[in-house]
Design a protein around this motif. Structure first.
Motif, PDB file in Angstrom:
ATOM      1  N   ILE A  63       0.832  -1.204   0.000  1.00 29.66           N
ATOM      2  CA  ILE A  63       0.000   0.000   0.000  1.00 29.66           C
ATOM      3  C   ILE A  63       0.866   1.254   0.000  1.00 29.66           C
ATOM      4  O   ILE A  63       1.715   1.440   0.891  1.00 29.66           O
ATOM      5  CB  ILE A  63      -0.937   0.015   1.237  1.00 29.66           C
ATOM      6  CG1 ILE A  63      -1.849  -1.227   1.208  1.00 29.66           C
ATOM      7  CG2 ILE A  63      -1.798   1.265   1.258  1.00 29.66           C
ATOM      8  CD1 ILE A  63      -1.330  -2.393   1.994  1.00 29.66           C
ATOM      9  N   LEU A  65       1.494   4.511   1.127  1.00 32.93           N
ATOM     10  CA  LEU A  65       0.981   5.331   2.227  1.00 32.93           C
ATOM     11  C   LEU A  65       1.041   6.816   1.914  1.00 32.93           C
ATOM     12  O   LEU A  65       0.277   7.601   2.491  1.00 32.93           O
ATOM     13  CB  LEU A  65       1.779   5.033   3.506  1.00 32.93           C
ATOM     14  CG  LEU A  65       1.642   3.601   4.038  1.00 32.93           C
ATOM     15  CD1 LEU A  65       2.608   3.362   5.188  1.00 32.93           C
ATOM     16  CD2 LEU A  65       0.213   3.338   4.482  1.00 32.93           C
ATOM     17  N   TYR A  68      -2.397   7.688   0.545  1.00 31.53           N
ATOM     18  CA  TYR A  68      -3.483   7.016   1.254  1.00 31.53           C
ATOM     19  C   TYR A  68      -4.808   7.765   1.121  1.00 31.53           C
ATOM     20  O   TYR A  68      -5.860   7.140   0.948  1.00 31.53           O
ATOM     21  CB  TYR A  68      -3.109   6.842   2.730  1.00 31.53           C
ATOM     22  CG  TYR A  68      -4.148   6.064   3.507  1.00 31.53           C
ATOM     23  CD1 TYR A  68      -4.201   4.682   3.423  1.00 31.53           C
ATOM     24  CD2 TYR A  68      -5.075   6.722   4.310  1.00 31.53           C
ATOM     25  CE1 TYR A  68      -5.155   3.954   4.116  1.00 31.53           C
ATOM     26  CE2 TYR A  68      -6.037   6.005   5.011  1.00 31.53           C
ATOM     27  CZ  TYR A  68      -6.068   4.623   4.909  1.00 31.53           C
ATOM     28  OH  TYR A  68      -7.026   3.915   5.597  1.00 31.53           O
ATOM     29  N   ASP A  69      -4.777   9.092   1.170  1.00 27.82           N
ATOM     30  CA  ASP A  69      -6.019   9.869   1.061  1.00 27.82           C
ATOM     31  C   ASP A  69      -6.693   9.650  -0.291  1.00 27.82           C
ATOM     32  O   ASP A  69      -7.932   9.565  -0.370  1.00 27.82           O
ATOM     33  CB  ASP A  69      -5.744  11.355   1.277  1.00 27.82           C
ATOM     34  CG  ASP A  69      -5.377  11.683   2.724  1.00 27.82           C
ATOM     35  OD1 ASP A  69      -5.675  10.836   3.602  1.00 27.82           O
ATOM     36  OD2 ASP A  69      -4.779  12.745   2.969  1.00 27.82           O
ATOM     37  N   LEU A  71      -6.367   6.923  -2.074  1.00 31.74           N
ATOM     38  CA  LEU A  71      -6.884   5.557  -2.033  1.00 31.74           C
ATOM     39  C   LEU A  71      -8.230   5.500  -1.323  1.00 31.74           C
ATOM     40  O   LEU A  71      -9.135   4.772  -1.728  1.00 31.74           O
ATOM     41  CB  LEU A  71      -5.888   4.640  -1.320  1.00 31.74           C
ATOM     42  CG  LEU A  71      -4.734   4.056  -2.131  1.00 31.74           C
ATOM     43  CD1 LEU A  71      -3.817   3.236  -1.227  1.00 31.74           C
ATOM     44  CD2 LEU A  71      -5.244   3.206  -3.278  1.00 31.74           C
ATOM     45  N   LYS A  72      -8.385   6.282  -0.275  1.00 33.03           N
ATOM     46  CA  LYS A  72      -9.654   6.300   0.454  1.00 33.03           C
ATOM     47  C   LYS A  72     -10.787   6.794  -0.428  1.00 33.03           C
ATOM     48  O   LYS A  72     -11.929   6.302  -0.341  1.00 33.03           O
ATOM     49  CB  LYS A  72      -9.537   7.171   1.705  1.00 33.03           C
ATOM     50  CG  LYS A  72      -8.749   6.537   2.845  1.00 33.03           C
ATOM     51  CD  LYS A  72      -8.703   7.434   4.071  1.00 33.03           C
ATOM     52  CE  LYS A  72     -10.094   7.608   4.685  1.00 33.03           C
ATOM     53  NZ  LYS A  72     -10.028   8.399   5.923  1.00 33.03           N
ATOM     54  N   VAL A  79     -10.493  -0.092   1.290  1.00 29.65           N
ATOM     55  CA  VAL A  79      -9.172   0.364   1.690  1.00 29.65           C
ATOM     56  C   VAL A  79      -8.903  -0.003   3.141  1.00 29.65           C
ATOM     57  O   VAL A  79      -9.783   0.056   3.998  1.00 29.65           O
ATOM     58  CB  VAL A  79      -9.012   1.879   1.469  1.00 29.65           C
ATOM     59  CG1 VAL A  79      -9.891   2.683   2.423  1.00 29.65           C
ATOM     60  CG2 VAL A  79      -7.549   2.293   1.598  1.00 29.65           C
ATOM     61  N   GLN A  82      -5.417   2.741   8.024  1.00 26.67           N
ATOM     62  CA  GLN A  82      -3.996   3.081   7.945  1.00 26.67           C
ATOM     63  C   GLN A  82      -3.210   2.535   9.135  1.00 26.67           C
ATOM     64  O   GLN A  82      -2.056   2.120   8.993  1.00 26.67           O
ATOM     65  CB  GLN A  82      -3.831   4.596   7.850  1.00 26.67           C
ATOM     66  CG  GLN A  82      -2.417   5.036   7.525  1.00 26.67           C
ATOM     67  CD  GLN A  82      -2.346   6.493   7.102  1.00 26.67           C
ATOM     68  OE1 GLN A  82      -3.348   7.213   7.186  1.00 26.67           O
ATOM     69  NE2 GLN A  82      -1.187   6.936   6.660  1.00 26.67           N
TER      70      GLN A  82
END
Length: 523
Positions: A63, A65, A68-69, A71-72, A79, A82
């Motif tokens: 993933i 990182l 990440y936002d 991906l959300k 997802v 975290q």
């Protein structure tokens, strides 16, 4: 009907011997090799290929990182939280189901290749699997596999004359009931498919001992010869099983991949000179119910990753306790990744590139590649784009681990592909590229065995006087191929079989007090 097609439908169990050895030594004296010492008896390396069938979701495996936002927004329903992600570095992490693989990574025994794929990706399971197994371009159909071609180069003329005194054991084994395209040669399969090594002798079909001279009779005679070969290889499998037991207690029950790898470890420890194994784990076509709605860190995909992680963990532990860890390297493959955006069924659809793992005591651990790019506004058609061609992984294994020359690797893969720094510098085989592994290097000739003429590459770490000569195994000088001052770097010359009888010979490269040797065969 071609024998390849007839055989594929009639008898999925077949064996062909290939033995890989590394005859490169440093000394200041010529040391003849005993005539009884064959390639088959050498302590060769083993490659284990693990196919993740169905197309593994890379974004739920490794993933990014730092994105990440995004991906959300793209995967709100699948997802991972975290805080549950296992960090590899500040901007990258593993799915929590890969906890055992994470431990191996921290110990330097796992490399992660990001964004592995191929140009013009095909999203059909069958076609994309064929592309990965044949190592062809996406617009070219090949009926042979990349390791099948490697084996064909090593043993021309198979199946005639095999097994024999030198090559009495199967060199490639696929765990299961059917051989994949990976081990297919141009005319016949170059592997042995077994579900259970202990019962292979009991699984052979009963055949008519006296087939007639009809076309069907000729094909049946071919099948009977293959069955006879399989019987003989089955004896060598059972002999290997009798010599060794697994030492790890970590193999989980009910894990099909762990069961396969447990058999592989035991066969290697029992002295089976088989350098190529293929194993598999199915179920990765996760269009729906990839995760549990109540806890997205659980579900079908998490269970599959747990099986993968725990199987490799136990296998690695077993290899270490058996004292053979330095002989074995493995990697994962899957026909494609999944798309960036999740679908409406708690799943993900067919995509393009994905991360893959290389594992073993000889791996140069770490991360290769950049984190995949996630657009701010993701559509259902957005994919992870390729950064590394999967054939660069194959070229790295062929050249750096199995001992193929660059010329042979290019021939097997239909093109030249850059190798990746996946193998520890202290054990990698230098094979005529511009990359130096620290000293004088002499490649294997290609092709080997030699019929007619072959190419022979070598590497000089410094400018100086180099002598390349051909000897009998008893140490009698036959030919001087090169004797001159040469610049540092990679060089290539040719070697001819003219005037040489069939048999084994030794090429020796000398520069100062340093010597490298390679065993060659002339047929």
């Amino acid at each position: 009907m071609k024998r390849r097609k007839f055989f594929g439908s009639a008898l999925p169990v077949l064996g062909l011997p290939l033995i890989q050895s590394t005859w490169a030594q440093n000394s200041n004296q010529f040391n003849p090799i005993p005539l009884s010492k064959s390639i088959a008896e050498s302590n060769g390396r083993v490659l284990v290929v693990i196919q993740l069938k169905g197309g593994n979701d890379g974004l739920n495996t490794v993933i990014p990182l730092d994105q990440y936002d995004k991906l959300k927004l793209a995967r709100p329903d699948i997802v991972l939280p975290q805080q549950k992600i296992l960090k590899l570095r500040d901007n990258l992490g593993f799915h929590p189901a890969l906890e055992k693989l994470h431990q191996l990574y921290k110990g330097g025994q796992v490399a992660v290749i990001q964004n592995l794929g191929y140009p013009n990706s095909n999203k059909s399971h069958f076609r994309s699997t064929d592309i990965w197994q044949s190592a062809s371009d996406s617009n070219v159909v090949k009926t042979s596999g990349w390791l099948g071609r490697f084996l064909t180069n090593r043993f021309p003329g198979f199946p005639e004359g095999y097994p024999n005194e030198k090559f009495s054991q199967p060199p490639s084994i696929e765990m299961g009931s059917v051989l994949s395209l990976t081990l297919q040669g141009e005319d016949t399969s170059l592997g042995m498919a077994i579900s259970n090594p202990a019962t292979v002798l009991n699984s052979l079909p009963g055949l008519n001992p006296n087939p007639d001279n009809s076309p069907a009779g000729h094909e049946l005679r071919f099948i009977q010869r293959v069955a006879d070969q399989t019987q003989k290889y089955g004896v060598s499998l059972q002999a290997a099983l009798a010599k060794a037991d697994n030492k790890s207690t970590l193999y989980p029950e009910g894990n099909s991949l762990a069961t396969q790898l447990r058999s592989v470890a035991r066969l290697i420890a029992g002295g089976l000179n088989t350098p190529v194994y293929v194993a598999s784990l199915g179920g990765f076509d996760t269009h729906s119910n990839q995760v549990e709605s109540t806890d997205v860190s659980t579900g079908n995909h998490a269970e599959l990753l747990t099986k993968l992680s725990e199987a490799i963990w136990a296998f690695t532990d077993d290899l270490k306790k058996l004292g053979i860890a330095d002989k074995v390297m493995g990697f994962t493959m899957s026909e494609f990744g999944r798309r960036i955006k999740s679908n409406n069924s708690l799943g993900s659809d067919h995509g393009k590139a994905a991360p893959h793992f290389v594992f073993g005591a000889g791996v140069k651990g770490g991360i290769l590649g950049k984190n995949p790019v996630i657009p701010s506004a993701v559509t259902v058609n957005d994919d992870i784009e390729m950064e590394f061609d999967f054939r660069s992984l194959y070229a790295s294994m062929l050249q750096g681990w199995l001992g193929a020359s660059k010329a042979e690797s290019d021939q097997i893969l239909f093109n030249s592909f850059a190798t990746l720094p996946l193998i520890s510098d202290s054990i990698a085989i230098h094979l005529g590229s511009n990359q130096s592994y620290g000293g004088l290097q002499l490649d294997k000739p290609f092709p080997n065995p030699i019929r007619g003429q072959a190419n022979l590459g070598f590497y000089l770490p410094n400018k100086g006087y180099a002598v390349l000569q051909l000897y009998t195994l008893r140490g009698r000088l036959l030919k001087t191929l090169i004797s001159e001052n040469l610049p540092a770097g990679s060089h290539e010359t040719s070697i001819s079989a003219e005037g040489l009888s069939s048999g084994s010979y030794l090429c020796q490269l000398r520069m100062g007090d340093t010597v490298q040797k390679q065993l060659i065969e002339v047929w």
